[in-house]
Design a protein around this motif. Sequence first.
Motif, PDB file in Angstrom:
ATOM      1  N   ASN A 263      36.962 -36.854  36.941  1.00  0.00           N
ATOM      2  CA  ASN A 263      37.241 -35.524  37.487  1.00  0.00           C
ATOM      3  C   ASN A 263      37.451 -34.496  36.391  1.00  0.00           C
ATOM      4  O   ASN A 263      37.037 -33.333  36.508  1.00  0.00           O
ATOM      5  CB  ASN A 263      38.480 -35.570  38.383  1.00  0.00           C
ATOM      6  N   GLN A 264      38.131 -34.900  35.311  1.00  0.00           N
ATOM      7  CA  GLN A 264      38.420 -33.944  34.238  1.00  0.00           C
ATOM      8  C   GLN A 264      37.148 -33.484  33.514  1.00  0.00           C
ATOM      9  O   GLN A 264      37.107 -32.395  32.958  1.00  0.00           O
ATOM     10  CB  GLN A 264      39.405 -34.558  33.231  1.00  0.00           C
ATOM     11  N   ILE A 265      36.113 -34.316  33.542  1.00  0.00           N
ATOM     12  CA  ILE A 265      34.829 -33.892  32.966  1.00  0.00           C
ATOM     13  C   ILE A 265      34.316 -32.666  33.709  1.00  0.00           C
ATOM     14  O   ILE A 265      33.828 -31.697  33.110  1.00  0.00           O
ATOM     15  CB  ILE A 265      33.809 -35.046  33.032  1.00  0.00           C
ATOM     16  N   ALA A 266      34.436 -32.695  35.043  1.00  0.00           N
ATOM     17  CA  ALA A 266      33.995 -31.555  35.842  1.00  0.00           C
ATOM     18  C   ALA A 266      34.865 -30.329  35.578  1.00  0.00           C
ATOM     19  O   ALA A 266      34.357 -29.200  35.500  1.00  0.00           O
ATOM     20  CB  ALA A 266      34.030 -31.918  37.328  1.00  0.00           C
ATOM     21  N   VAL A 267      36.175 -30.526  35.430  1.00  0.00           N
ATOM     22  CA  VAL A 267      37.083 -29.404  35.165  1.00  0.00           C
ATOM     23  C   VAL A 267      36.736 -28.745  33.836  1.00  0.00           C
ATOM     24  O   VAL A 267      36.619 -27.515  33.742  1.00  0.00           O
ATOM     25  CB  VAL A 267      38.550 -29.883  35.168  1.00  0.00           C
ATOM     26  N   VAL A 268      36.562 -29.554  32.799  1.00  0.00           N
ATOM     27  CA  VAL A 268      36.215 -29.025  31.472  1.00  0.00           C
ATOM     28  C   VAL A 268      34.906 -28.244  31.536  1.00  0.00           C
ATOM     29  O   VAL A 268      34.792 -27.134  30.987  1.00  0.00           O
ATOM     30  CB  VAL A 268      36.109 -30.179  30.448  1.00  0.00           C
ATOM     31  N   THR A 269      33.916 -28.806  32.219  1.00  0.00           N
ATOM     32  CA  THR A 269      32.614 -28.148  32.312  1.00  0.00           C
ATOM     33  C   THR A 269      32.708 -26.829  33.049  1.00  0.00           C
ATOM     34  O   THR A 269      32.105 -25.825  32.635  1.00  0.00           O
ATOM     35  CB  THR A 269      31.596 -29.070  33.018  1.00  0.00           C
ATOM     36  N   GLY A 422      25.155 -28.900  38.581  1.00  0.00           N
ATOM     37  CA  GLY A 422      25.174 -27.590  39.234  1.00  0.00           C
ATOM     38  C   GLY A 422      25.788 -26.512  38.366  1.00  0.00           C
ATOM     39  O   GLY A 422      25.299 -25.372  38.331  1.00  0.00           O
ATOM     40  N   PHE A 423      26.862 -26.854  37.656  1.00  0.00           N
ATOM     41  CA  PHE A 423      27.483 -25.872  36.753  1.00  0.00           C
ATOM     42  C   PHE A 423      26.495 -25.450  35.666  1.00  0.00           C
ATOM     43  O   PHE A 423      26.374 -24.258  35.335  1.00  0.00           O
ATOM     44  CB  PHE A 423      28.733 -26.466  36.099  1.00  0.00           C
ATOM     45  N   GLY A 424      25.802 -26.439  35.094  1.00  0.00           N
ATOM     46  CA  GLY A 424      24.818 -26.124  34.052  1.00  0.00           C
ATOM     47  C   GLY A 424      23.679 -25.269  34.570  1.00  0.00           C
ATOM     48  O   GLY A 424      23.248 -24.313  33.908  1.00  0.00           O
ATOM     49  N   LEU A 425      23.170 -25.581  35.773  1.00  0.00           N
ATOM     50  CA  LEU A 425      22.094 -24.785  36.365  1.00  0.00           C
ATOM     51  C   LEU A 425      22.565 -23.370  36.682  1.00  0.00           C
ATOM     52  O   LEU A 425      21.788 -22.411  36.534  1.00  0.00           O
ATOM     53  CB  LEU A 425      21.578 -25.473  37.635  1.00  0.00           C
ATOM     54  N   TYR A 434      27.024 -13.690  38.417  1.00  0.00           N
ATOM     55  CA  TYR A 434      27.072 -14.614  39.555  1.00  0.00           C
ATOM     56  C   TYR A 434      27.333 -16.066  39.151  1.00  0.00           C
ATOM     57  O   TYR A 434      27.284 -16.953  40.007  1.00  0.00           O
ATOM     58  CB  TYR A 434      25.762 -14.545  40.335  1.00  0.00           C
ATOM     59  N   VAL A 435      27.592 -16.322  37.874  1.00  0.00           N
ATOM     60  CA  VAL A 435      27.756 -17.704  37.424  1.00  0.00           C
ATOM     61  C   VAL A 435      28.979 -18.358  38.066  1.00  0.00           C
ATOM     62  O   VAL A 435      28.921 -19.500  38.537  1.00  0.00           O
ATOM     63  CB  VAL A 435      27.851 -17.764  35.887  1.00  0.00           C
ATOM     64  N   VAL A 436      30.104 -17.640  38.101  1.00  0.00           N
ATOM     65  CA  VAL A 436      31.312 -18.211  38.706  1.00  0.00           C
ATOM     66  C   VAL A 436      31.096 -18.471  40.199  1.00  0.00           C
ATOM     67  O   VAL A 436      31.572 -19.479  40.745  1.00  0.00           O
ATOM     68  CB  VAL A 436      32.530 -17.292  38.469  1.00  0.00           C
ATOM     69  N   ALA A 437      30.352 -17.577  40.861  1.00  0.00           N
ATOM     70  CA  ALA A 437      29.997 -17.827  42.263  1.00  0.00           C
ATOM     71  C   ALA A 437      29.174 -19.104  42.377  1.00  0.00           C
ATOM     72  O   ALA A 437      29.356 -19.900  43.318  1.00  0.00           O
ATOM     73  CB  ALA A 437      29.229 -16.634  42.827  1.00  0.00           C
ATOM     74  N   GLY A 438      28.266 -19.318  41.430  1.00  0.00           N
ATOM     75  CA  GLY A 438      27.469 -20.550  41.416  1.00  0.00           C
ATOM     76  C   GLY A 438      28.343 -21.787  41.237  1.00  0.00           C
ATOM     77  O   GLY A 438      28.060 -22.841  41.811  1.00  0.00           O
ATOM     78  N   ILE A 439      29.400 -21.664  40.431  1.00  0.00           N
ATOM     79  CA  ILE A 439      30.329 -22.784  40.253  1.00  0.00           C
ATOM     80  C   ILE A 439      30.977 -23.153  41.585  1.00  0.00           C
ATOM     81  O   ILE A 439      31.080 -24.331  41.947  1.00  0.00           O
ATOM     82  CB  ILE A 439      31.414 -22.424  39.207  1.00  0.00           C
ATOM     83  N   MET A 440      31.381 -22.139  42.357  1.00  0.00           N
ATOM     84  CA  MET A 440      32.026 -22.404  43.639  1.00  0.00           C
ATOM     85  C   MET A 440      31.039 -23.009  44.638  1.00  0.00           C
ATOM     86  O   MET A 440      31.392 -23.921  45.400  1.00  0.00           O
ATOM     87  CB  MET A 440      32.635 -21.126  44.196  1.00  0.00           C
ATOM     88  N   VAL A 441      29.797 -22.525  44.656  1.00  0.00           N
ATOM     89  CA  VAL A 441      28.782 -23.116  45.537  1.00  0.00           C
ATOM     90  C   VAL A 441      28.550 -24.579  45.167  1.00  0.00           C
ATOM     91  O   VAL A 441      28.429 -25.454  46.043  1.00  0.00           O
ATOM     92  CB  VAL A 441      27.463 -22.319  45.450  1.00  0.00           C
ATOM     93  N   THR A 442      28.486 -24.851  43.875  1.00  0.00           N
ATOM     94  CA  THR A 442      28.305 -26.236  43.415  1.00  0.00           C
ATOM     95  C   THR A 442      29.435 -27.131  43.890  1.00  0.00           C
ATOM     96  O   THR A 442      29.211 -28.271  44.321  1.00  0.00           O
ATOM     97  CB  THR A 442      28.212 -26.271  41.880  1.00  0.00           C
ATOM     98  N   LEU A 443      30.669 -26.629  43.820  1.00  0.00           N
ATOM     99  CA  LEU A 443      31.802 -27.413  44.305  1.00  0.00           C
ATOM    100  C   LEU A 443      31.625 -27.751  45.784  1.00  0.00           C
ATOM    101  O   LEU A 443      31.870 -28.884  46.221  1.00  0.00           O
ATOM    102  CB  LEU A 443      33.108 -26.648  44.101  1.00  0.00           C
ATOM    103  N   GLY A 444      31.202 -26.754  46.570  1.00  0.00           N
ATOM    104  CA  GLY A 444      30.983 -26.995  47.997  1.00  0.00           C
ATOM    105  C   GLY A 444      29.946 -28.074  48.238  1.00  0.00           C
ATOM    106  O   GLY A 444      30.135 -28.964  49.092  1.00  0.00           O
ATOM    107  N   ILE A 445      28.838 -28.012  47.496  1.00  0.00           N
ATOM    108  CA  ILE A 445      27.789 -29.034  47.638  1.00  0.00           C
ATOM    109  C   ILE A 445      28.331 -30.410  47.262  1.00  0.00           C
ATOM    110  O   ILE A 445      28.050 -31.415  47.929  1.00  0.00           O
ATOM    111  CB  ILE A 445      26.572 -28.669  46.766  1.00  0.00           C
ATOM    112  N   SER A 446      29.128 -30.476  46.203  1.00  0.00           N
ATOM    113  CA  SER A 446      29.667 -31.767  45.771  1.00  0.00           C
ATOM    114  C   SER A 446      30.612 -32.351  46.816  1.00  0.00           C
ATOM    115  O   SER A 446      30.671 -33.573  46.997  1.00  0.00           O
ATOM    116  CB  SER A 446      30.391 -31.620  44.429  1.00  0.00           C
ATOM    117  N   TYR A 447      31.357 -31.498  47.521  1.00  0.00           N
ATOM    118  CA  TYR A 447      32.253 -31.996  48.573  1.00  0.00           C
ATOM    119  C   TYR A 447      31.447 -32.544  49.751  1.00  0.00           C
ATOM    120  O   TYR A 447      31.864 -33.518  50.392  1.00  0.00           O
ATOM    121  CB  TYR A 447      33.192 -30.890  49.053  1.00  0.00           C
ATOM    122  N   VAL A 448      30.305 -31.923  50.041  1.00  0.00           N
ATOM    123  CA  VAL A 448      29.428 -32.453  51.091  1.00  0.00           C
ATOM    124  C   VAL A 448      28.903 -33.828  50.686  1.00  0.00           C
ATOM    125  O   VAL A 448      28.879 -34.767  51.499  1.00  0.00           O
ATOM    126  CB  VAL A 448      28.261 -31.487  51.367  1.00  0.00           C
TER     127      VAL A 448
END
Length: 546
Positions: A263-269, A422-425, A434-448
Amino acid sequence: MEGDGVTNTKTSTSGLARHGAVMAAGTLISRITGFLRNVVIGAALGTMVGDAYVTAQYFPQMVYELVMGGVLTSVVVPLIVRARKEDFDQGEAFTQRLLTLAVVLLAASTACVVAAAPLLARLMGSDDNREVVTSLSYLMLPALFFYGLSAMLQAVLNTREHFAAPMWAPILNNLVIIAMGGAFFVLYSSKISGDLELSDVTGPMLLLLGLGVPAGVLVQSLAMWPALRKVGFRWKWRFDFRELHLSKIAKLAGWIFLYVAVNQIAVVTAIKVANLAAAGSDDNPGPIVYNNAYAVMMMAHGIVAVSVITALMPRLSAAASEGRYSDMAAGLSSGTRLATLVMMPVVVVYIALGSQLSIVMFDWGKYGRDAATATGLVMALGGLALIPFSLSQLQTFAFYSLTDGKTVAILNIPVVAVRVLGFGLSLALLPGIYVVAGIMVTLGISYVVSTTLSTIFLRRRIGLLGMRAVVLTWVRQLIAGAAALAAAWGALAFLPGVDEAGKGVMLAELLGVGALILVVYLGVAYVLRIREITELTSMVRGKFGR
């Protein structure tokens, strides 16, 4: 004897109710003061210095989670409970050894991490804010020791059925940070016109900002000592660690450590990508915008969804321990439907009123209208991620009730891989704004993804999960949510927009349109005969004798 039994039962019930009320009040106030802490920090620091502050603040929390966070709830608390039941001294010596070992490990870990502050700043910061992040990290990272100590003391109190102090102590931490932010604003921010630049930050500013974090956690830790004395626990150094059977603890903690580490890998990224997006531009949102939007999402989850999960967990654990997997599946199905039911109107509010909500909450001091508007967009996208997140948490707790940390850890690897990709893309393909918005969308996809994988593996473990009933309920809830969203957008079309309205008008819009969303959602849900709504309506009507 019967009279005594009745009295004891009544006393136990009233005590349980009292503890529940204290915990509920503490949770609510903790969430509110935590939110106010974010507002004050944003108003005092703005976005550029705020990004550096948030980046440095993540370090002690991140390292604490890696070293101890997940292990405490899944390993340490059960071991203390077992020792209290089985040892002749009710686990006193065992707990003292465990605390002594924790203090030693925390002290060594903290010293190593403080020495590595420049490396951590390079890992998560950007070239623009690395110097400030490094300086703040040297001052904030000692908080790691007090985070760990506070968590251990909380575990001791909880195993002795004392919940008030652990629930209220974090509020003191928030109040210390709020006071620090207020002092910073009065002493420095209010005297600087325009935005607060990184070049404006002086040594005294760094001391005030950096020392506020460990000071807050220190106060949180000290607040639990009187409660420890009240429950009869006394501190005593014990270095006979062999009696702890460390190999057994390590075996139990291994999978949880893997889960937390991944999980911390995702937080750092996420923080690194947000810093890179904000670097060199005053307009691009960075870590503080992401942190504020995520905090609002978590506040809704903590107040609403966690209540459902907390109420469901004893039933799941009891069914799992007794092998009643059909009952466990039925409980999961019911909890899933109920969680989405209560979260759906919140999601609609975030989508329809995200900008108004963010401006009313965050547009203060140095955190200007542009930053608040950007936060509103990320918050709206966080609303879309809210239900998948809550469901993934519910299913994670279901695995824990089966004492299966291995599956949770393994399933988390592809989920985090989705996040990192997703964060990298987002950084590579999206405009910086819009990068931070992309981070939040990526989180949503990962939860799905997490929810889907967990459903598949839970079905293999406990059988059918009643997904047909769940899906049918979801369709009806989505129709009710869509109707509420349409009503909200229709009303907003006749009201002043965010570019025209002041905060007072926006607050009125939030109250009025928010009430409209709730009424339409509940009305359509009742017409569609969503079972949970009809049951709730029948219960309310029964209260009034109808």
